[in-house]
Design an enzyme around this catalytic site. Structure first.
Site, PDB file in Angstrom:
ATOM      1  N   ARG A  27     -11.292 -75.488 -81.431  1.00  0.00           N
ATOM      2  CA  ARG A  27     -10.923 -76.788 -80.862  1.00  0.00           C
ATOM      3  C   ARG A  27      -9.885 -77.506 -81.723  1.00  0.00           C
ATOM      4  O   ARG A  27      -9.036 -78.226 -81.200  1.00  0.00           O
ATOM      5  CB  ARG A  27     -12.176 -77.647 -80.692  1.00  0.00           C
TER       6      ARG A  27
ATOM      7  N   GLY B 158     -18.810 -72.620 -71.782  1.00  0.00           N
ATOM      8  CA  GLY B 158     -19.030 -72.123 -73.138  1.00  0.00           C
ATOM      9  C   GLY B 158     -19.370 -70.654 -73.243  1.00  0.00           C
ATOM     10  O   GLY B 158     -18.779 -69.913 -74.033  1.00  0.00           O
TER      11      GLY B 158
ATOM     12  N   GLY C 158     -18.465 -78.858 -69.249  1.00  0.00           N
ATOM     13  CA  GLY C 158     -18.844 -79.799 -68.203  1.00  0.00           C
ATOM     14  C   GLY C 158     -17.652 -80.399 -67.492  1.00  0.00           C
ATOM     15  O   GLY C 158     -17.678 -80.618 -66.277  1.00  0.00           O
TER      16      GLY C 158
ATOM     17  N   LYS D  23     -29.576 -70.671 -64.129  1.00  0.00           N
ATOM     18  CA  LYS D  23     -30.135 -71.549 -63.102  1.00  0.00           C
ATOM     19  C   LYS D  23     -29.162 -71.823 -61.962  1.00  0.00           C
ATOM     20  O   LYS D  23     -28.046 -72.275 -62.181  1.00  0.00           O
ATOM     21  CB  LYS D  23     -30.554 -72.880 -63.728  1.00  0.00           C
TER      22      LYS D  23
END
Length: 418
Positions: free
Chosen positions: A34, A376, A399, A220
């Site tokens: 990053r 990620g 996100g 999920k």
């Protein structure tokens, strides 16, 4: 205004970056991706004769916590940037203001963790668990009011604002969105990283070539439902894999042994299958699995159909039939989006499926397809397999990317574009 059009000479520039990097117990950086991603923007400003005032968060502190201090990364930032980087022990205090004022061309200033202040996120802290709704509302109102003053102080340090923190673009925080209101359209802009992210999202959302294939993995289905429903309106092929595939297998009446499953989402799985059929989307779900007798890299393994997994066994990766099916679909695609691995790729013995998908995407990219990898775990996959540079674009946002593909307008992007 774009970063290449703006002349930063003699200007102090508030640059919001995402230096939320992982640290070990001795505060050594274990992955500086990053930081490196923000270097082109920072170096451009410095090369122009500008003075970056660098703002970032680190972790999720609840007030001032030494372990989340950005001083731990100062030396490495200075080494990578190749210039003097001063450190302000606060982000809006008098000392920070003075240090920003006294910056000289060729120097940069790294502010202390923005999230040491509740005003950055606009969320009240220190509320008791049994606080009443009235107390919560009052605390929230107080923080929002003080957030304006906090944001104004951040903005007062600079002549221009650059947002290069895509990973936080889905948050309407002081430094990621609200601060932009203090600069006119000619003095606020995206950094190079944000520009690339916005272009990649634009290509996936609006400018894609067909056939368009999305690969959704992870454990999920509930965490991906909004993005799945949005993608069903645009993709030609939707590959569903990873742990969520066992929920679909059970929903269809299959036996999944000890495999991960959302038992309260079986009806949702059937609804997705029906919607895909209704919209003419080719829904491709894993059909076989590499199963293990325990959740361990050293477990005994064998292959089984997804809907015929014996009791005491669990699926930890896809099998050869799924790999071959996925590969054919991917190689026939012109636009590819990948979010989520096919299995527990952290275990070396269960990396094969994710590696095969990554290799197929790389091959399709070489053949002219546009490929976007985000999230990620997917990013960790392509980095682990040494294939990141063979993808069209690897997103830094988890996100933020998902919300953008869901069709949501990200506050950090809207604040610049509006």
């Amino acid at each position: 205004m774009t970063i290449d059009q703006f002349d930063f000479n003699g200007k102090r520039v508030f640059v919001r970056v995402d230096f939320n990097v992982p640290l070990d117990e001795k505060f050594n950086i274990t992955d500086d991706t990053r930081i490196k991603a923000a270097l082109p923007t920072l170096k451009k400003i410095i090369a122009d004769g500008g003075m970056p005032v660098i703002g970032s968060h680190l972790g999720r502190p609840k007030g001032v916590e030494e372990k989340y201090s950005l001083k731990h990364i100062l030396a490495h930032v200075q080494e990578l940037l190749g210039c003097t980087v001063k450190f302000a022990p606060d982000c809006v205090g008098e000392e920070a203001m003075q240090m920003a004022e006294n910056l000289n061309p060729g120097e940069a200033l790294l502010l202390e963790n923005l999230r040491f202040y509740a005003e950055e996120e606009g969320k009240p802290r220190g509320l008791k668990e049994d606080a009443s709704d009235e107390e919560k509302a009052s605390a929230k109102k107080a923080v929002k009011e003080s957030q304006k003053a906090f944001t104004k102080k951040l903005a007062s340090m600079a002549d221009a604002y650059v947002n290069d923190a895509f990973g936080t673009a889905h948050r309407a925080h002081a430094s990621t969105a609200l601060i932009a209101d203090y600069f006119d359209k000619d003095h606020k802009m995206f950094g190079y990283l944000m520009e690339k992210e916005v272009k990649a999202i634009q290509k996936i959302n609006n400018d894609f070539e067909r056939p368009f294939t999305a690969i959704m993995g992870g454990s999920k289905v509930s965490s991906k439902i909004e993005i799945i429903e949005n993608l069903l309106n645009k993709v030609d092929n939707l590959i569903l894999t990873g742990g969520m595939s066992y929920t679909f297998a059970k929903a269809g009446g299959g036996k999944i042994g000890n495999s991960i499953c959302e038992n309260d989402k079986l009806d949702l799985a059937l609804e997705i299958i029906a919607k895909a059929k209704e919209k003419g989307v080719n829904l491709v779900i894993s059909t076989d699995a590499k199963i293990a007798d325990s959740f361990s890299n050293d477990a005994k393994t064998q292959y089984a159909p997804n809907n015929e997994i014996p009791d005491g066994w669990e699926g930890l990766d896809i099998g050869p039939d799924s790999i071959e099916t996925f590969r054919k679909v991917i190689l026939n695609s012109k636009t590819i989006l990948w979010n989520g691995p096919t299995g527990v790729f952290e275990f070396e013995n269960f990396t094969h499926g994710s590696r095969a998908v990554a290799e197929a995407i790389a091959e399709a990219t070489r053949n002219g397809a546009f490929s976007l990898v985000g999230g990620g775990d997917s990013v960790a996959c392509v980095n682990k397999f040494g294939l990141a540079d063979q993808m069209s674009y690897v997103s830094t946002g988890g996100g933020a990317l998902l919300e953008a593909i869901e069709g949501k307008r990200l506050p950090g992007i809207a604040a610049i574009e509006d």
